[in-house]
Design an enzyme around this catalytic site. Structure first.
Site, PDB file in Angstrom:
ATOM      1  N   HIS A   1      46.543  30.912 -72.022  1.00  0.00           N
ATOM      2  CA  HIS A   1      45.841  29.838 -72.735  1.00  0.00           C
ATOM      3  C   HIS A   1      45.835  28.590 -71.877  1.00  0.00           C
ATOM      4  O   HIS A   1      46.812  28.328 -71.168  1.00  0.00           O
ATOM      5  CB  HIS A   1      46.531  29.533 -74.077  1.00  0.00           C
ATOM      6  CG  HIS A   1      45.659  28.779 -75.032  1.00  0.00           C
ATOM      7  ND1 HIS A   1      45.573  27.410 -75.013  1.00  0.00           N
ATOM      8  CD2 HIS A   1      44.817  29.201 -75.998  1.00  0.00           C
ATOM      9  CE1 HIS A   1      44.711  27.026 -75.947  1.00  0.00           C
ATOM     10  NE2 HIS A   1      44.249  28.092 -76.561  1.00  0.00           N
TER      11      HIS A   1
ATOM     12  N   GLU B   1      43.802  35.292 -79.998  1.00  0.00           N
ATOM     13  CA  GLU B   1      42.826  36.371 -80.110  1.00  0.00           C
ATOM     14  C   GLU B   1      43.460  37.743 -80.288  1.00  0.00           C
ATOM     15  O   GLU B   1      42.863  38.631 -80.862  1.00  0.00           O
ATOM     16  CB  GLU B   1      41.919  36.386 -78.877  1.00  0.00           C
ATOM     17  CG  GLU B   1      40.897  35.291 -78.922  1.00  0.00           C
ATOM     18  CD  GLU B   1      39.726  35.566 -78.012  1.00  0.00           C
ATOM     19  OE1 GLU B   1      39.702  36.616 -77.369  1.00  0.00           O
ATOM     20  OE2 GLU B   1      38.837  34.716 -77.960  1.00  0.00           O
TER      21      GLU B   1
HETATM   22  N1  ACO Z   1      45.747  38.232 -67.698  1.00  0.00           N
HETATM   23  C1  ACO Z   1      46.187  38.267 -66.411  1.00  0.00           C
HETATM   24  N2  ACO Z   1      46.323  37.155 -65.664  1.00  0.00           N
HETATM   25  C2  ACO Z   1      46.012  35.993 -66.230  1.00  0.00           C
HETATM   26  C3  ACO Z   1      45.563  35.888 -67.566  1.00  0.00           C
HETATM   27  C4  ACO Z   1      45.447  37.084 -68.302  1.00  0.00           C
HETATM   28  N3  ACO Z   1      45.036  37.076 -69.553  1.00  0.00           N
HETATM   29  N4  ACO Z   1      45.328  34.599 -67.855  1.00  0.00           N
HETATM   30  C5  ACO Z   1      45.610  33.901 -66.739  1.00  0.00           C
HETATM   31  N5  ACO Z   1      46.023  34.736 -65.765  1.00  0.00           N
HETATM   32  C6  ACO Z   1      46.461  34.391 -64.426  1.00  0.00           C
HETATM   33  C7  ACO Z   1      45.286  34.065 -63.542  1.00  0.00           C
HETATM   34  O1  ACO Z   1      44.794  35.219 -62.905  1.00  0.00           O
HETATM   35  C8  ACO Z   1      45.903  33.090 -62.590  1.00  0.00           C
HETATM   36  O2  ACO Z   1      46.638  33.837 -61.651  1.00  0.00           O
HETATM   37  P1  ACO Z   1      46.702  33.385 -60.100  1.00  0.00           P
HETATM   38  O3  ACO Z   1      47.573  32.157 -60.091  1.00  0.00           O
HETATM   39  O4  ACO Z   1      47.312  34.559 -59.416  1.00  0.00           O
HETATM   40  O5  ACO Z   1      45.296  33.095 -59.667  1.00  0.00           O
HETATM   41  C9  ACO Z   1      46.900  32.320 -63.433  1.00  0.00           C
HETATM   42  O6  ACO Z   1      47.226  33.198 -64.513  1.00  0.00           O
HETATM   43  C10 ACO Z   1      46.345  31.011 -63.991  1.00  0.00           C
HETATM   44  O7  ACO Z   1      45.072  31.266 -64.561  1.00  0.00           O
HETATM   45  P2  ACO Z   1      44.018  30.129 -64.940  1.00  0.00           P
HETATM   46  O8  ACO Z   1      42.656  30.706 -64.769  1.00  0.00           O
HETATM   47  O9  ACO Z   1      44.340  28.861 -64.242  1.00  0.00           O
HETATM   48  O10 ACO Z   1      44.333  29.913 -66.449  1.00  0.00           O
HETATM   49  P3  ACO Z   1      43.399  29.098 -67.444  1.00  0.00           P
HETATM   50  O11 ACO Z   1      44.269  28.148 -68.151  1.00  0.00           O
HETATM   51  O12 ACO Z   1      42.213  28.543 -66.774  1.00  0.00           O
HETATM   52  O13 ACO Z   1      42.883  30.251 -68.383  1.00  0.00           O
HETATM   53  C11 ACO Z   1      42.326  31.588 -70.202  1.00  0.00           C
HETATM   54  C12 ACO Z   1      43.078  30.324 -69.725  1.00  0.00           C
HETATM   55  C13 ACO Z   1      40.836  31.458 -69.891  1.00  0.00           C
HETATM   56  C14 ACO Z   1      42.514  31.744 -71.706  1.00  0.00           C
HETATM   57  C15 ACO Z   1      42.916  32.810 -69.479  1.00  0.00           C
HETATM   58  O14 ACO Z   1      44.290  32.920 -69.739  1.00  0.00           O
HETATM   59  C16 ACO Z   1      42.198  34.108 -69.815  1.00  0.00           C
HETATM   60  O15 ACO Z   1      41.162  34.407 -69.221  1.00  0.00           O
HETATM   61  N6  ACO Z   1      42.729  34.907 -70.781  1.00  0.00           N
HETATM   62  C17 ACO Z   1      42.096  36.154 -71.163  1.00  0.00           C
HETATM   63  C18 ACO Z   1      40.942  35.920 -72.116  1.00  0.00           C
HETATM   64  C19 ACO Z   1      41.397  35.447 -73.484  1.00  0.00           C
HETATM   65  O16 ACO Z   1      42.365  35.956 -74.050  1.00  0.00           O
HETATM   66  N7  ACO Z   1      40.673  34.463 -74.015  1.00  0.00           N
HETATM   67  C20 ACO Z   1      40.961  33.872 -75.313  1.00  0.00           C
HETATM   68  C21 ACO Z   1      41.727  32.594 -75.191  1.00  0.00           C
HETATM   69  S1  ACO Z   1      42.184  31.930 -76.763  1.00  0.00           S
HETATM   70  C22 ACO Z   1      40.876  30.989 -77.246  1.00  0.00           C
HETATM   71  O17 ACO Z   1      40.052  30.631 -76.488  1.00  0.00           O
HETATM   72  C23 ACO Z   1      40.699  30.631 -78.683  1.00  0.00           C
END
Ligand code: ACO
Length: 527
Positions: free
Chosen positions: A400, A453
């Site tokens: 998140h 989610e």
């Molecule tokens: N699975 C695996 N790795 C992840 C995940 C995940 N769900 N989420 C983040 N990471 C990793 C990224 O790959 C990144 O790794 P790196 O440092 O090796 O590049 C690191 O964690 C940081 O990721 P960011 O992209 O900076 O995280 P951000 O805060 O931008 O993303 C988000 C948040 C979009 C929710 C992300 O966690 C994601 O895509 N989750 C999966 C989709 C999801 O569940 N969406 C619903 C969110 S809840 C809502 O919106 C109401």
């Protein structure tokens, strides 16, 4: 011009530094006194361990962290990207552009010699050369307005670091555990928890408001059979037409009480519209809402035509309460921007649904269920999850932007799902535990936890909400938050009208010689 300079020529020196044990308040004082936007954070051996910026401080205050006691180490960016004193400015520009930082520590050997700010570079370069995506030249807010407070609100707030969010000061998960939908609805729109008399009056008004205005029933039938039907876009259109049919007036011309009355009417109608559309689309007759039933139970009754069990209605009710509001999110902001023009509630809600529809906001709770389907059986979980992460994929329902600890909504929804029971819930719990373990191993330090989610889909599925209705169901509950925001904006309005930094060709531009003369003449004669 900038490429011939080295970072040592432009950086702020000596570097402003703080030790990693000082409090946020003390660090703020250092930044203030030195009149800089960021400081390098050093450990006791005077080695660089992080960077702390005004933006980090602002964000931490927004998250409710106490600046008088919290150490800088809690909010700083750890192990920052560094420059070396001999690096050319071009390299710094590249990093600013690619990584979206605004300050970079400059090292001389293993000692911090200075700090280079994006402003130092912009000052000596053409703006198009140096403006990094996501970073703001002076006077420009950060991209996406991240960390920028644009309004005051007493509706609620999110504290990501603490895994806490609230509605008018009350812990939202506690409200979901202990209250009915109508009680929390009253709290958000009317401003306080209702006493018994207020609640029965409010509920009676909400139930009475479920009646469709004249002419809408036929229009819904028409919308439901349009080509390329999707539930959310159909709902968006229906809300727009219904508000118009209700005679939705510009909020500028209404009293605060009238605004709240209109908010209640339209929010009561949103699930009625959605369920009619859904049933018409499937060729089923619409089901009138049972006036004996509260919001959540009537929701399921209009969906299936049958009275739901108390357990199912309560599980859905808890999900709906948890998703009514969530800080100053994009759709809430949208609703306030539209209201700020003095426009009507129907327009503000239609715009808010439009904002929610975007995949970056409304999310897709069905994606987490799709992942469970793809895994299939518990024994396949570990291999599936590892392969996904190793292939650079994201696990749906984890991570998140704001919560860097347990998302409080997922914690409660896990309990709700567990209470509902069933093989899917058991399976989901197994997948969750495996995913958290694998994420910790393959993505250490990223602070990835279960988000709303993951269990939202499981809960909705367990109570019989079809997958294509997950996001529209979210829109129904979020309508309460939107209407609270609309009422707040209307009660203390100022037109929201920001400006933008023009970066196109220098103006004014000369039209090419003779351009448009012939067109202008023929335009007059042929039209
Ligand atoms: N699975 C695996 N790795 C992840 C995940 C995940 N769900 N989420 C983040 N990471 C990793 C990224 O790959 C990144 O790794 P790196 O440092 O090796 O590049 C690191 O964690 C940081 O990721 P960011 O992209 O900076 O995280 P951000 O805060 O931008 O993303 C988000 C948040 C979009 C929710 C992300 O966690 C994601 O895509 N989750 C999966 C989709 C999801 O569940 N969406 C619903 C969110 S809840 C809502 O919106 C109401």
């Amino acid at each position: 011009m900038t490429v011939s300079l080295s970072v040592a020529d432009l950086m702020h020196k000596p570097a402003v530094v703080v030790s990693d044990g000082v409090t946020l308040a003390a660090a703020t004082k250092v930044l203030d006194e030195a009149n800089v936007g960021a400081a390098a954070v050093l450990d006791s051996a005077e080695h660089l361990v992080g960077m702390v910026s005004e933006r980090d401080l602002l964000r931490s205050v927004g998250h409710g962290i106490d600046p008088a006691t919290a150490p800088v180490a809690d909010v700083m960016t750890r192990d920052p990207v560094t420059l070396s004193i001999d690096d050319p400015v071009a390299k710094a520009m590249e990093i600013f552009r690619e990584r979206r930082f605004r300050h970079l520590p400059v090292l001389d050997g293993d000692r911090v010699a200075g700090i280079l700010s994006i402003r130092h570079v912009v000052r000596v370069a053409h703006i198009e050369d140096v403006q990094p995506a996501g970073s703001a030249p002076s006077g420009l807010a950060p991209r996406g307005l991240e960390g920028v407070a644009v309004a005051e609100t007493s509706v609620g707030d999110v504290r990501g670091e603490q895994g806490f969010f609230h509605y008018r000061g009350y812990n939202a998960t506690e409200l979901a555990r202990r209250c009915s939908f109508e009680q929390v609805w009253h709290l958000l729109v009317e401003g306080d928890l209702p006493d018994e008399r207020q609640l029965s009056d409010f509920t009676a008004r909400a139930v009475a408001a479920r009646r469709l205005p004249e002419g809408i029933a036929d229009l819904l039938r028409g919308i439901a059979v349009l080509p390329n039907y999707t539930a959310l876009s159909a709902l968006r259109s229906a809300v727009s037409i219904t508000a118009a049919a209700l005679g939705s007036q510009p909020t500028l011309d209404l009293t605060a009480g009238q605004v709240r009355t209109d908010c209640l009417r339209i929010a009561s109608l949103v699930p009625v519209l959605l369920m009619r559309l859904h049933r018409h689309h499937r060729g089923l007759p619409p089901v009138e809402p049972d006036p004996e039933l509260g919001y959540a139970a009537a929701y399921l009754q209009m969906l299936t035509g049958e009275r739901p069990s108390d357990r199912a209605a309560r599980a859905l009710e808890q999900y709906l309460i948890l998703t009514m509001d969530h800080g100053f999110n994009s759709s809430t902001f949208t609703s306030r921007v539209i209201t700020s023009t003095g426009s009507d509630i129907g327009s503000a809600l239609t715009g808010a649904i439009g904002a929610l529809a975007g995949p970056l906001h409304g999310g897709a709770p069905s994606r987490a269920l799709a992942m469970l389907d793809a895994i299939g059986t518990p024994d396949r979980a570990e291999a599936y999850l590892r392969t996904e992460i190793q292939a650079g994929q994201r696990l749906m329902g984890f991570g998140h932007r704001v919560y860097k600890t347990d998302d409080p909504r997922s914690t409660l929804l896990r309990d709700v799902a567990t209470e509902l029971g069933g093989p899917q819930v058991e399976f989901a719990r197994h997948v969750e535990a495996t995913a958290l373990r694998v994420l910790e191993e393959l993505k250490p330090g990223r602070r990835l936890y279960t988000n709303v989610e993951f269990y939202a889909g499981v809960v909705m599925n367990s109570v019989g909400v079809p997958r294509d209705m997950f996001t529209p169901t979210f829109a129904c509950s979020r309508t309460v938050g939107w209407t609270a925001a609309i009422a707040e904006q209307a009660a203390n309005n100022r037109l929201i009208r920001p400006s933008a930094l023009y970066v196109g060709p220098p103006a004014p531009r000369e039209l090419p010689e003779g351009y448009g003369a012939a067109l202008a003449a023929s335009h007059v004669t042929t039209r």
